[in-house]
Design an enzyme around this catalytic site. Structure first.
Site, short mmCIF file in Angstrom:
data_model
loop_
_atom_site.label_atom_id
_atom_site.label_comp_id
_atom_site.label_asym_id
_atom_site.label_seq_id
_atom_site.Cartn_x
_atom_site.Cartn_y
_atom_site.Cartn_z
N LYS A 91 1.80 -2.84 -4.83
CA LYS A 91 1.36 -3.92 -3.93
C LYS A 91 0.17 -3.45 -3.09
O LYS A 91 0.33 -2.90 -2.02
CB LYS A 91 2.53 -4.38 -3.08
CG LYS A 91 3.67 -4.95 -3.93
CD LYS A 91 4.81 -5.50 -3.12
CE LYS A 91 5.93 -6.01 -4.02
NZ LYS A 91 5.51 -7.08 -4.94
N CYS B 170 -5.28 2.62 -5.63
CA CYS B 170 -4.84 3.23 -4.38
C CYS B 170 -5.80 4.37 -4.04
O CYS B 170 -5.68 5.46 -4.59
CB CYS B 170 -3.41 3.76 -4.51
SG CYS B 170 -2.72 4.37 -2.97
N CYS C 228 0.83 -1.20 0.00
CA CYS C 228 0.00 0.00 0.00
C CYS C 228 0.87 1.26 0.00
O CYS C 228 0.94 1.99 0.99
CB CYS C 228 -0.95 0.02 1.18
SG CYS C 228 -2.25 1.26 1.00
#
Length: 444
Positions: A334, A369, A190
């Site tokens: 990720k 995100c 993240c």
């Protein structure tokens, strides 16, 4: 060298103390699918494969009793959610038709298709799925672990459930001084989280009449504020408007807790070091694949990630080995959203391998995100391997929106617990196709 070779198998020295247990066979297991790791990737792929292959076809090795929804940690750090809302018992989220071994793998032998566990069991598999995530390495920064372990510490980190609540506690006590945020010189899960908590902090101070007493500093080891220019341009406007100081290529290398000083190094000019006094320090730890995995060179690349084809997520040497999530070498951001898209690819390609059909599908590097920029705003960043925007909704997503904040706060947790962990969510591709028609009609 930290690697030990015993009988052609891969061990690491940190698990050498476990060798006596590993060498003392407790029980043999045989399965069609072995999933190592019960986090987001492991749980979701195990659910998909259990549904496809039937009960008792999947074994999951996972030592932890609790399963955490880690994307909620930024909101916990900002006081919008509680830690209790972020986790459930592991047994309640793993698929009922799979066998759960509450254990750890201590060695891999991909040449014969088996692993050994710390409890002394050997598991033989037809297909291995590696879903081990990444480790948080607070110990890699001198003084950081000591600072985090101090009672009533003003050093915080939303990356661990052990420390995540401390950030909001410190905000409530804050009076004046520097509030410093970091992004390490390592891969991170993240990667938007380090600046999300920065924006949430700034908004909290403004809403509570403390903003004038704070200097907010965001130091990132990266050369950019965000890897996708389309969204980075919007974020630069946010930090300028809200008077947040951003220093790129600055990496945290030491914490001196008794003096409340953080030491940063310019990664492009290593001789340049800066000491910054802090009232609150939010530290993001360096992160790396688990050592037991990284030290098995048959499975991993030079950086310790599982060496897979970036499109098919299948091992480059062992065709019966796949990886999903953060431990994979695929060069995507990720995030939880990446795992959702990967799970459909990995499931399809495993079934194809078992059937011998070679009907592989490809992962395009999709990641999302949700960049929360306050208590009612969010920029919903979506992109692919080429760092090009891959927006789902029929409007520009490089804008702070309340609707996207609600999506992050309320919709995504429900989607995660009710659909994704049950193997029924593959990402927003179908939604994107539907909304693309709306976009087309608007343009005509």
């Amino acid at each position: 060298m930290n690697r030990l070779s015993v009988g052609g198998k891969c061990f690491n020295k940190s698990s050498a103390r476990l060798l006596s247990t590993c060498n003392s066979r407790l029980k043999d297991y045989k399965c069609k699918i072995l999933v190592v790791g019960g986090g987001t990737g492991g749980c979701s792929i195990a659910a998909k494969l259990t549904a496809k292959l039937g009960n008792d076809s999947v074994i999951i090795v996972e030592p932890n009793e609790r399963h955490y929804y880690q994307p909620m940690f930024t909101m916990i750090g900002g006081g919008m959610k509680t830690l209790s809302q972020s986790n459930y018992a592991m047994k309640s989220v793993l698929p009922k038709g799979a066998k759960w071994l509450k254990d750890r793998v201590c060695s891999f032998d991909p040449s014969v298709g088996s692993v050994k566990t710390t409890n002394g069991s050997r598991i033989n598999y037809d297909v291995l799925v590696l879903a081990l995530g990444m480790e948080l390495r607070y110990d890699k920064i001198p003084g950081l672990q000591q600072a985090l372990d101090m009672p009533n510490s003003n050093v915080t980190s939303i990356y661990s459930p052990k420390y995540v609540e401390r950030h909001f506690q410190n905000l409530q006590k804050f009076e004046k001084g520097n509030i410093v945020f970091t992004f390490p010189a390592s891969p991170v899960k993240c990667p938007g989280a380090p600046q999300k908590i920065c924006y949430i902090t700034e908004d909290y101070l403004r809403r509570n009449n403390k903003r004038d007493n704070a200097k907010i500093i965001y130091n990132t080891a990266l050369p950019v504020i965000f890897g996708v220019k389309y969204f980075a341009d919007a974020l630069w406007k946010v930090v300028k408007k809200r008077d947040i100081e951003v220093n790129t290529t600055f990496n945290l290398i030491e914490v001196i807790p008794d003096r409340h000083i953080a030491v940063f190094q310019n990664v492009t000019k290593p001789e340049e070091k800066v000491k910054t006094e802090y009232a609150i320090l939010h530290a993001v730890p360096p992160q790396a694949p688990p050592s037991v995995l990284a030290e098995c060179k048959d499975l991993t690349n030079d950086t310790g990630f599982v060496n897979v084809h970036k499109d098919y997520l299948q091992h480059t040497r062992f065709p019966n080995v796949f990886a999903i999530g953060d431990c994979s070498s695929s060069p995507n951001s990720k995030t939880m959203a990446a795992i959702a898209s990967q799970s459909a690819v990995v499931c399809n390609n495993i079934i194809s391998f078992l059937n011998g059909t070679n009907q592989l599908i490809a992962y395009d590097g999709y990641a999302s995100c949700p960049l929360v920029t306050g208590y009612d705003r969010c920029i919903m960043a979506e992109f692919d391997y080429d760092l090009k925007p891959k927006e789902t909704f029929p409007f520009a997503q490089n804008v702070e929106r309340y609707s996207m904040f609600l999506m992050k706060r309320d919709v995504m947790p429900a989607l995660y617990w009710k659909l994704m962990l049950n193997g029924r969510w593959n990402g927003p591709e179908t939604m994107r196709k539907i909304f693309s028609i709306v976009k087309f009609n608007k343009q005509n």
